[in-house]
Design a protein around this motif. Structure first.
Motif, PDB file in Angstrom:
ATOM      1  N   THR A  41      -6.831   3.821  -0.637  1.00  0.00           N
ATOM      2  CA  THR A  41      -5.622   4.638  -0.691  1.00  0.00           C
ATOM      3  C   THR A  41      -4.727   4.276   0.484  1.00  0.00           C
ATOM      4  O   THR A  41      -5.067   4.524   1.640  1.00  0.00           O
ATOM      5  CB  THR A  41      -5.975   6.130  -0.650  1.00  0.00           C
ATOM      6  N   THR A  77       1.748   8.636  -3.906  1.00  0.00           N
ATOM      7  CA  THR A  77       0.401   8.167  -3.625  1.00  0.00           C
ATOM      8  C   THR A  77       0.333   6.708  -4.035  1.00  0.00           C
ATOM      9  O   THR A  77       0.930   6.318  -5.041  1.00  0.00           O
ATOM     10  CB  THR A  77      -0.622   8.973  -4.451  1.00  0.00           C
ATOM     11  N   HIS A  84      -0.867   8.645   0.854  1.00  0.00           N
ATOM     12  CA  HIS A  84      -1.489   9.826   0.283  1.00  0.00           C
ATOM     13  C   HIS A  84      -0.497  10.986   0.233  1.00  0.00           C
ATOM     14  O   HIS A  84      -0.127  11.553   1.258  1.00  0.00           O
ATOM     15  CB  HIS A  84      -2.735  10.198   1.100  1.00  0.00           C
ATOM     16  N   ASP A  85      -0.015  11.282  -0.984  1.00  0.00           N
ATOM     17  CA  ASP A  85       0.785  12.480  -1.237  1.00  0.00           C
ATOM     18  C   ASP A  85       1.908  12.671  -0.229  1.00  0.00           C
ATOM     19  O   ASP A  85       1.957  13.654   0.496  1.00  0.00           O
ATOM     20  CB  ASP A  85      -0.157  13.698  -1.244  1.00  0.00           C
TER      21      ASP A  85
END
Lengths: 794, 266
Positions: B42, B31, B45-46
């Protein structure tokens, strides 16, 4: 093989010659200033001290009634006395080669080669002086220009008779004030010659050294007291005793005070240079952040990258040192030779003391390296992405005050941009402002000191409301003096004064040195003293005195209202201090009373031994022309004239001394102005370089070359103006500090403070000029770039 | 040809089959957030991604999708806010800036869109600098190696010129030679052809293909779909997430990558 890293350093330095030069000069200025001043400091104090101690200075000097060798031996026989020596001292007049007369203090001993204490040395000719030969102190060589060794010189004895002596050569006497500060010359003859000049073959000065504790002034004072008592028991009156500061030439405090003022300027220059270096080096490194990022991306470790930039700074430092160290040596030589000349000693040290080298290396290397470490460490700590990414226009925001000042004001669009831009790089702006402000404040302060010198000088002029002063070797009825003087049509008014030497008998039973006790008419308008406390004399005063600040320096316990005891001709007299006045930069302790009061004490009412004359035309030319006529007049009337002084002569020597100082300080001020200019030029150049892309955008949206230039110029002018305001404010306290320091160094009292508003205005002009020049060059460069060039600018 | 997008619930990830150490590059739950004046943003993301040795992977996506950020995570150019980056068994996200630079010098070559050659060093010197930084090769051999690499990119005659004397395509070839200086197993390239005309871009891409064929693991960010179609595998980033849509256009993809897209579409 040379490492690629070092190649990079060298290429960077070469590819940016102007920037390299700017940084190198900035560092060099600091190294030069610090090196010159510290080196001069050490060299002057060391050499002065060494030369002084080499003469075996006496610990105490007695001014006595005439005495012979028997007294010298008797004193030398005292247990506390190591050696003693007699000398004869008499004031004569010497005809100089330009047709004037100067007072010459003639010293005579049996054989100068046998001299043990406070020796003088041969400069030219065959030392020692033979019969009917005279040697003159070397600092007076100018007065005998054109007189060759073997030529005759004319000396006028105290009785007014003239004698021809053979000029034997020049001597160097470290124990006398030089021609630069004294209007009395010094000469040396043997006792036969002295006798031939109609003087007694006796001594009147006794020089002694003590057996132990030679650096303990209290001990020397105690021994001198014993010697004095012994002499008085033998029936020899002691006129005064001088005890010089042990082991220290009398000019040492003067040198120290002057060096302190210089040191102050030196520290300032160092700060200036430091701020400039910090600014430039951090900008240099900041410009390289992207390259730092790339190097990290290809595997450069922090240490390796730091090495590269420290290496660059080391090269800057070494280049600066290579310029500034030799220059500082030249500066030292010029400065110390000049002041050694004024004090009359020789600078013999030619090497640079290690501590100076260390200091120079510190200023030349340690300061820039420290300055560079801040941005370098910041650069290496960034991630590669942060270092490399450079999206469009920089995002550093202007200061909110700058925003408020320029928001919502119609008609200043482009100027608002300039104004806000100024505040974007706050650290850089601060450093540039510090540089310019320090330079400006020092510049204005130096001009203020100069002005204070002239103000003080005017006060000196104001104090002397007469034009010529004649000292007689005897006392005469005032009516006779007045009658003779008034025979000259050029004379407007005459006043007779009575001046005698007086020694204060202090409450603790010690004695002061000799002061002048002067009786003048209380209503006299020949003097315009500046009272610092109490009141001036009045006609009905009977035992009132007013003392000057030099007297108070020696007798700090004395206050208005106190009674003081002054020994005059061996008799104690009691006086009450009613006022204190400033000394007019003529450092002699003086006590003023009414002519009548002093006349009564000395049984000389109606008599005078000094005459102050006011001329119809008081111009310096008239003073110089008429002074000899006045002297001639008195001599023709059979009066013994000691010396005649035209006030303008005194004033001119005062002016000459101060001019030398102010010229030096002005040079320093201009140097600072140039350094300040470097600072601003550097900042503007870097600002423009950093914003080349932004400039491209401005041009892309339609700004003309002129408008681009105007924005950048305005930015420089904003900085110039802010620095001017700050400099102006700072220059007030600084001027006061400097002017006190200079006054104390040169005349033992602070100068009358006078701020130079003209200097402030002049600096405004300079600041603007510097701003325009410093920003014109980058502005021109920026306006020449095409939009495409600016937008792809790396 | 192994990839995984956890958002898709796995797919053919091989997760259970291979251990982490068998992948050359392994991203776990990456992230990345940036603090901006308008609040946190962001960028990634993951993200989970695995790349095996010898793969030629293209990261594709629109401007601002986060594809460069993803590449930066692999190269250690930027740090993740969360998750792990393990390259050749080294937890890159745990290295300090300094350690990272040293690790990069030996293990990974970077090629930038704007070439980023040091302007005051000659072409050969630019290539020798990483060797010097890493302390690899004897100092006397470095120039010879630089010239070998220049031969590879066909620029040997330009060795002693400054970068500014070269065209964009030439500069990018120098940058590739520089990335190869320490013979790293991995090359990462951020839009290496983005600043070049299509003919030059073709030539540069050929070079990458050759290097891939010689066994280098290459991760390349590009928005050139056509070029992306020529790589072993393409992953798509949309708004900071890996998505499994196939490359929308293009389409004369070599057959050998087709199975991946088929998988992704499932």
């Amino acid at each position: 093989m040379l490492k690629i890293r070092w190649l990079k350093i060298i290429r960077e330095l070469q590819s940016n010659k102007a920037r390299t030069l700017l940084v190198v000069l900035s560092i060099a200025v600091g190294v030069f200033a610090v090196g010159t001043i510290v080196n001069s400091w050490i060299v002057m104090l060391n050499d002065l001290s060494a030369a002084y101690l080499a003469t075996d200075p006496a610990d105490a000097i007695f001014n006595l009634e005439p005495f012979g060798d028997d007294v010298v031996s008797a004193v030398e026989g005292m247990r506390e006395v190591d050696s003693s020596e007699g000398r004869a001292s008499v004031v004569v007049k010497l005809d100089t080669s330009d047709g004037e007369q100067v007072n010459l203090n003639l010293y005579a001993v049996e054989d100068f080669r046998q001299l043990k204490l406070s020796r003088m040395t041969q400069e030219t000719g065959d030392w020692p002086p033979l019969r009917r030969q005279i040697f003159v102190e070397r600092s007076w060589a100018d007065s005998l220009e054109g007189v060759a060794i073997g030529d005759n010189v004319i000396v006028e004895a105290p009785d007014g008779r003239e004698y021809e002596l053979v000029f034997g050569g020049l001597a160097h006497d470290l124990h006398q004030p030089s021609a630069f500060v004294s209007d009395t010359a010094y000469g040396y003859v043997d006792l036969d010659t002295l006798e031939w000049l109609g003087q007694d073959r006796t001594f009147n000065r006794l020089y002694i050294t003590v057996s132990e504790n030679r650096l303990d002034k209290d001990h020397i004072t105690a021994v001198a007291q014993d010697v004095k008592e012994r002499l008085e028991r033998d029936g020899i009156a002691v006129r005064s005793v001088t005890i010089p500061t042990p082991g220290e030439h009398f000019a040492t405090p003067f040198v120290k005070a002057f060096l302190l003022v210089l040191g102050f300027l030196g520290i300032f220059s160092m700060f200036l240079s430091g701020a400039l270096v910090l600014n430039t080096v951090s900008a240099v490194v900041a410009r390289q952040v992207k390259q730092i990022g790339v190097m990290k991306a290809i595997g450069g470790s922090n240490i390796q990258i730091t090495e590269i930039y420290i290496g660059t700074v080391v090269v800057f430092g070494l280049l600066s040192l290579s310029i500034a160290v030799p220059l500082a040596l030249l500066g030292t030589r010029a400065l110390s030779d000049f002041y050694a000349g004024a004090i009359n000693f020789d600078v013999v040290t030619t090497s640079i003391p290690p501590v100076v080298i260390l200091l120079e290396v510190f200023v030349g290397l340690a300061v820039p390296i420290t300055a560079a470490l801040i941005p370098i460490l910041a650069g290496t700590r960034m991630t590669v992405r942060e270092a490399i990414s450079d999206y469009g226009i920089g995002s550093d925001n202007p200061n909110s005050l700058a925003m408020r000042l320029t928001s919502g004001r119609p008609g200043i669009g482009a100027l608002a941009l300039a104004f806000r831009n100024t505040f974007r790089r706050k650290t850089r702006l601060a450093l540039t402002l510090i540089t310019l402000t320090l330079a400006g404040a020092t510049f204005v302060s130096v001009l203020s000191v100069r002005r204070a010198l002239y103000t003080s000088f005017d006060e000196v002029l104001g104090y002397y409301q007469y034009d010529i002063l004649t000292d007689f070797s005897d006392t005469y009825r005032f009516t006779q003096i007045e009658r003779e003087a008034q025979r000259l049509p050029e004379v407007a008014a005459v006043e007779g004064w009575l001046a005698v030497g007086a020694v204060r008998q202090r409450p603790d039973d010690t004695e002061s040195g000799s002061y002048q006790l002067i009786g003048i008419p209380p209503e006299s308008d020949f003097l315009d003293p500046i009272l610092t406390a109490g009141r001036w004399l009045s006609a009905d005063d009977r035992d009132a005195v007013v003392v000057n600040s030099d007297f108070l320096n020696g007798e700090p316990d004395v206050q208005v209202g106190d009674w003081i005891t002054l020994a005059v001709d061996g008799d104690d007299t009691l006086w009450q201090v009613v006022g204190t006045i400033t000394t007019q930069y003529n450092p002699t302790g003086a006590v003023y009373t009414t002519g009548e009061a002093l006349g009564r004490q000395l049984n000389l009412v109606g008599y005078a031994n000094q005459v102050a004359i006011r001329l119809v035309d008081g111009s310096p030319e008239a003073q110089k022309r008429i002074a000899p006529l006045v002297e001639e007049r008195f001599k023709n009337a059979g009066m013994l004239v000691g010396r005649t002084t035209a006030i303008s002569d005194f004033v001119e020597s005062f002016e000459a001394r101060f001019n030398l100082l102010t010229v030096f300080m002005l040079m320093m001020a201009f140097l600072l102005a140039i350094v300040g200019g470097f600072g601003l030029a550097g900042m503007m150049g870097l600002n423009v370089l950093e914003r080349v892309r932004e400039i491209g955008v401005i041009r892309a949206i339609g700004a003309s070359d002129r408008q681009v230039r105007r924005i950048i110029l305005s930015e420089g002018i904003v900085v110039g103006l802010i620095s001017w305001v700050l400099a102006f404010v700072l220059s007030f306290p600084l001027s006061k500090l400097l002017s006190d320091g200079v006054g104390l160094a040169f005349a033992n009292e602070p100068l009358t403070f006078s701020f130079s508003y003209g200097g402030g205005a002049l600096w405004l002009g300079f600041a603007l000029l510097i701003a325009i020049i410093a920003s014109y060059i980058p502005a021109r460069g920026a306006s020449r770039l095409s939009v495409r060039e600016t937008l792809v600018y790396e | 040809m192994f990839w995984n997008n956890s958002k898709n619930g796995g797919g053919f990830t091989g997760k259970g089959i291979r251990t982490g150490s068998e992948y050359l590059i392994e991203l776990n739950g990456i992230t990345k957030q940036y603090e901006t004046a308008a609040g946190p943003f962001t960028a990634l993301h993951d993200i989970d991604l695995r790349i095996g040795a010898g793969e030629f992977v293209a990261i594709i996506g629109k401007s601002g999708s986060g594809k460069s950020t993803l590449l930066n995570m692999i190269a250690g150019i930027d740090r993740p806010t969360g998750g792990e980056v393990i390259v050749q068994g080294t937890p890159v996200h745990k290295l300090s800036e300094g350690q990272m630079a040293e690790w990069r010098g030996r293990n990974l070559g970077i090629i930038f869109q704007f070439f980023q050659l040091l302007p005051t060093l000659t072409v050969a010197e630019n290539i020798m600098l990483p060797m010097e930084f890493a302390g690899l090769y004897a100092p006397k051999q470095r120039r010879a190696r630089a010239l070998e690499l220049l031969e590879l990119v066909d620029l040997v005659d330009q060795a002693d010129k400054l970068p500014s004397a070269l065209s964009g395509g030439q500069q990018q070839r120098v940058a590739i030679a520089r990335a190869l200086a320490n013979d790293p197993p991995i090359l990462v390239a951020d839009e290496p052809t983005g600043n070049l005309d299509s003919k030059t871009a073709d030539a540069i891409f050929d070079l990458f293909e050759r290097l891939a064929a010689e066994g280098k693991t290459i991760v390349m960010v590009t928005h050139d779909i056509e070029l992306a179609g020529r790589v072993g595998r393409a992953v798509t980033v949309v708004d900071g997430e890996l998505v499994d849509e196939p490359v929308p256009v293009g389409l004369d993809m070599p057959a050998y990558i087709a199975p991946d897209y088929a998988l992704a579409a499932r």
